[in-house]
Motif scaffolding. Structure first.
Motif, PDB file in Angstrom:
ATOM      1  N   ALA A  81      -1.143  -7.341   5.387  1.00 20.33           N
ATOM      2  CA  ALA A  81      -0.062  -6.438   5.789  1.00 20.33           C
ATOM      3  C   ALA A  81       1.128  -6.572   4.847  1.00 20.33           C
ATOM      4  CB  ALA A  81       0.353  -6.733   7.224  1.00 20.33           C
ATOM      5  N   THR A  82       1.430  -7.800   4.450  1.00 21.89           N
ATOM      6  CA  THR A  82       2.518  -8.020   3.495  1.00 21.89           C
ATOM      7  C   THR A  82       2.212  -7.303   2.181  1.00 21.89           C
ATOM      8  OG1 THR A  82       2.749 -10.209   4.459  1.00 21.89           O
ATOM      9  CG2 THR A  82       3.970  -9.786   2.431  1.00 21.89           C
ATOM     10  N   MET A 109       0.524  -4.786   1.758  1.00 23.82           N
ATOM     11  CA  MET A 109       0.592  -3.331   1.901  1.00 23.82           C
ATOM     12  C   MET A 109       2.035  -2.834   1.927  1.00 23.82           C
ATOM     13  SD  MET A 109      -2.318  -2.335   4.620  1.00 23.82           S
ATOM     14  CE  MET A 109      -2.959  -3.795   5.323  1.00 23.82           C
ATOM     15  N   GLY A 110       2.972  -3.766   1.962  1.00 22.71           N
ATOM     16  CA  GLY A 110       4.376  -3.372   1.949  1.00 22.71           C
ATOM     17  C   GLY A 110       5.005  -3.295   3.329  1.00 22.71           C
ATOM     18  N   ALA A 111       4.445  -4.020   4.300  1.00 24.19           N
ATOM     19  CA  ALA A 111       5.020  -4.016   5.649  1.00 24.19           C
ATOM     20  C   ALA A 111       6.273  -4.890   5.687  1.00 24.19           C
ATOM     21  CB  ALA A 111       4.001  -4.530   6.660  1.00 24.19           C
ATOM     22  N   THR A 112       7.234  -4.478   6.516  1.00 27.18           N
ATOM     23  CA  THR A 112       8.424  -5.314   6.699  1.00 27.18           C
ATOM     24  C   THR A 112       8.087  -6.395   7.729  1.00 27.18           C
ATOM     25  OG1 THR A 112       9.243  -3.996   8.536  1.00 27.18           O
ATOM     26  CG2 THR A 112       9.950  -3.341   6.336  1.00 27.18           C
ATOM     27  N   GLN A 159       7.624  -4.849  11.099  1.00 23.46           N
ATOM     28  CA  GLN A 159       6.342  -4.138  11.197  1.00 23.46           C
ATOM     29  C   GLN A 159       5.205  -5.125  11.378  1.00 23.46           C
ATOM     30  OE1 GLN A 159       6.890  -1.931   7.559  1.00 23.46           O
ATOM     31  NE2 GLN A 159       7.177  -0.003   8.657  1.00 23.46           N
ATOM     32  N   LYS A 219       3.080  -4.727  14.636  1.00 25.61           N
ATOM     33  CA  LYS A 219       1.812  -4.085  14.301  1.00 25.61           C
ATOM     34  C   LYS A 219       0.685  -5.086  14.081  1.00 25.61           C
ATOM     35  CE  LYS A 219       3.508   0.135  12.170  1.00 25.61           C
ATOM     36  NZ  LYS A 219       2.831   1.069  13.082  1.00 25.61           N
ATOM     37  N   VAL A 220       1.032  -6.331  13.762  1.00 24.68           N
ATOM     38  CA  VAL A 220      -0.016  -7.310  13.498  1.00 24.68           C
ATOM     39  C   VAL A 220       0.042  -8.462  14.501  1.00 24.68           C
ATOM     40  CG1 VAL A 220      -1.012  -8.891  11.805  1.00 24.68           C
ATOM     41  CG2 VAL A 220       0.028  -6.757  11.038  1.00 24.68           C
TER      42      VAL A 220
END
Ligand SMILES: Nc1ncnc2c1ncn2[C@@H]1O[C@H](COP(=O)(O)OP(=O)(O)OP(=O)(O)O)[C@@H](O)[C@H]1O
Ligand SMILES: [Mg+2]
Lengths: 229, 348
Positions: free
Chosen positions: A135-136, A138-141, A144, A148-149
């Motif tokens: 997720a990181t 992929m550019g998640a904050t 997020q 989301k995770v």
């Protein structure tokens, strides 16, 4: 006197005031549900704080982790009955009374939220680090990643954790009942034990066991529903 | 496209410093498949993790499309990351989401509408061949299917670069080939730059245009795959290449050569190596015609193509029996044909 002693006394159900028992059961359920909701919120936040501040290099964050951790450990180790007494003044200010189901809520929350916070932290730790990394990448904050995770991926553990917490909360409400919070605990203590009416004690016990079983059943069902592993 | 300048990463551990990557200089061109091969612990993962800022270099620069990204942070870094897809050895899918929802994950980080996200995810699921499994959960998929989801997810935000960290290492050989085929397809269709890490030369041979060999944090050899396969320089590279194209590695042939050497001490076991067009020449029949007194038996042969399809490498194990003179002459003749010959002796 004959009525109140001996094994047979437990089964003299004509002495049980069923509407009273029902009302007490609802009080117990009310206390548990309200406390569980508040505990879930605070426990989740505290657990998240513990998780997010773990192994950081910044001294400020380290200090924060230490403080939260200490708070959680201290409140987790205070026996519940002492916690109630300790929080009497606080409860008086917050609720405006020190008796009744409402007055039990603050001490219930203070004892169960730190417990649940630890369970939340453990649940988050068990989320696959690789998935968080993906997720990181992929550019998640950070937020997020949390909603989301972290939360969806640990949901079964979060739910079984809140189930365990809810069941110990039911036990706590009974203790709180003994010193005036109402519910099945108070019924068993005052109408049962203090009035030499063993049948009421037994009926209250059975009612509590049934409530525990219902909570467990709901929890298990919910876990099964969300667990797609 | 990607430029690494004097890139170094040193970890501080309880046992002292670990030089995971030291002084690496590499250029990856647009549209090429760049392979990085090396044994476990060579620093491959650490190196590629610096490409999308999962790891911060101790020193050196990472330049992608002309922008330095190693010193970016926050929103800027996240924006760059969206344009770099990544796939992993253990797939790293969310078990709580279906195939479609997993593919939608990166799209949820952008400002597409729900409708657009779904359309795109469906399209990607079909692209990777999972059109009929879109509502399955990862636990219901095979390893190869999971990696397909991983690939679709990595492609969701139309990246310029795809990084693959041992993406086929957890898969069986057949599934590995299927996934490699898919990657090859994607590279062609989408003109994507792919950086692929592996410890299997097979993956490099199938897919890569350029290869870098890593050992102890350093790049010890790099070049086009054709070049490295035909003329490996470093020992480690030779080991990797041989493991892939040389059948003596297999136990079977080792046993047989041992047997033959014992049974026919006068005979000669020779490995012939062919490069390029030589593969198609009738070398064997010429030898038989020229040296009628020699008995020639073929033990094993193998032929391999590297990714550019222009380079072919072949090897052939033969046994020669007959007069010593003729054998000598035969070897000379083979050398005249510029076929590399290696005489095999008993290991003991
Ligand atoms: N976070 C870390 N802290 C300390 N040392 C690390 C860390 N990450 C990697 N290393 C060390 O750096 C070296 C290179 O590791 P790396 O994971 O990059 O190797 P690799 O080539 O990807 O190996 P593999 O094929 O096993 O994945 C190893 O010695 C490893 O122990
Ligand atoms: Mg690795």
């Amino acid at each position: 006197m004959n009525n109140s002693t001996g094994f047979a006394s437990y089964f003299q159900f004509k002495n049980v005031n069923w509407p009273n028992l029902e009302a007490a059961a609802w009080e117990t359920i009310w206390m548990t549900v309200v406390a569980v909701v508040i505990v879930a919120i605070f426990g989740l936040l505290l657990g998240l704080l513990l998780f997010e501040t773990r192994n950081s290099n910044s001294p400020l964050i380290k200090a924060l982790n230490w403080i939260v951790s200490a708070f959680v450990n201290i409140f987790r180790s205070i026996p519940f009955i002492i916690l109630i007494v300790l929080l009497l003044n606080f409860t008086q200010i917050l609720v405006g009374s020190i008796t009744g189901p409402k007055a039990a809520i603050p001490s219930l929350v203070f004892s169960a939220a730190p417990f649940y916070a630890r369970l939340v932290e453990i649940a988050f730790r068990e989320v696959d680090a690789g998935v968080i990394e993906a997720a990181t990448a992929m550019g998640a904050t950070r937020w997020q990643i949390i909603y989301k995770v972290l939360i969806p991926e640990s949901l079964p553990a979060l739910i079984s954790g809140i189930t365990v917490t809810a069941i110990s909360l039911i036990g706590y409400t009974a203790m709180a009942g003994a010193i005036g919070a109402g519910g099945l605990g108070q019924l068993a203590y005052t109408d049962g034990f203090q009035s030499y009416n063993n049948a009421i004690t037994l009926a209250a016990t059975v009612a509590i066991v049934i409530i525990v079983m219902i909570f467990q059943l709901i929890g298990d069902r919910a876990v099964k529903h969300v667990d797609k592993r | 496209m990607i430029e690494l300048k004097d890139l170094t990463k040193t970890f501080q551990t309880d046992d002292g410093e670990v030089h995971a990557v030291s002084d690496v200089n590499l250029t990856v061109n647009k549209g090429e498949v760049f392979g990085i091969v090396g044994f476990s612990g060579a620093g491959k993962s650490t190196l590629v993790r610096m490409l999308n800022g999962l790891e911060t270099p101790t020193s050196g620069e990472v330049i992608i499309n002309g922008t330095r990204i190693d010193n970016l942070g926050g929103t800027q870094l996240r924006e760059k990351r969206r344009k770099i897809g990544m796939i992993f050895q253990h797939f790293n899918l969310l078990w709580s989401r279906t195939v479609l929802q997993n593919i939608m994950f990166p799209l949820e980080l952008t400002n597409l509408t729900k409708n657009e996200r779904e359309k795109k995810a469906q399209h990607l699921a079909e692209l990777v061949g999972l059109g009929d499994r879109m509502h399955a959960y990862p636990s219901q998929l095979s390893g190869g299917q999971k990696q397909r989801v991983g690939i679709a997810r990595a492609l969701a935000n139309d990246p310029d670069i795809l990084i693959s960290d041992e993406a086929t290492s957890a898969l069986d050989p057949q599934t590995t080939d299927e996934v490699l085929e898919l990657l090859e397809d994607i590279n062609k269709k989408l003109k994507l730059t792919i950086v692929i890490i592996t410890h299997e030369m097979h993956v490099i041979r199938r897919l890569a245009d350029t290869v870098a060999v890593m050992e102890d944090g350093k790049v010890i050899e790099k070049g086009s795959v054709a070049e490295v396969f035909t003329h490996p320089k470093e020992d480690l590279t030779k080991r990797f290449v041989n493991a892939e194209i040389d059948p003596t590695q297999t136990v079977d042939i080792r046993e047989i050569t041992k047997d033959l050497l014992q049974k026919y001490p006068d005979g000669l076991l020779v490995k012939l190596a062919f490069h390029g067009d030589q593969v198609q020449q009738p070398v064997v029949s010429e030898v038989i015609r020229k040296f009628p007194n020699l008995q020639l038996s073929i033990l094993e042969g193998a032929i391999h193509q590297v990714a550019d399809k222009a380079t072919t490498i072949g090897s052939l194990y033969i046994q020669l029996l007959g007069p010593k003179d003729d054998i000598e002459k035969c070897l000379q003749f083979l050398q005249e044909l510029r076929v590399e010959t290696v005489v095999i002796q008993d290991e003991q």
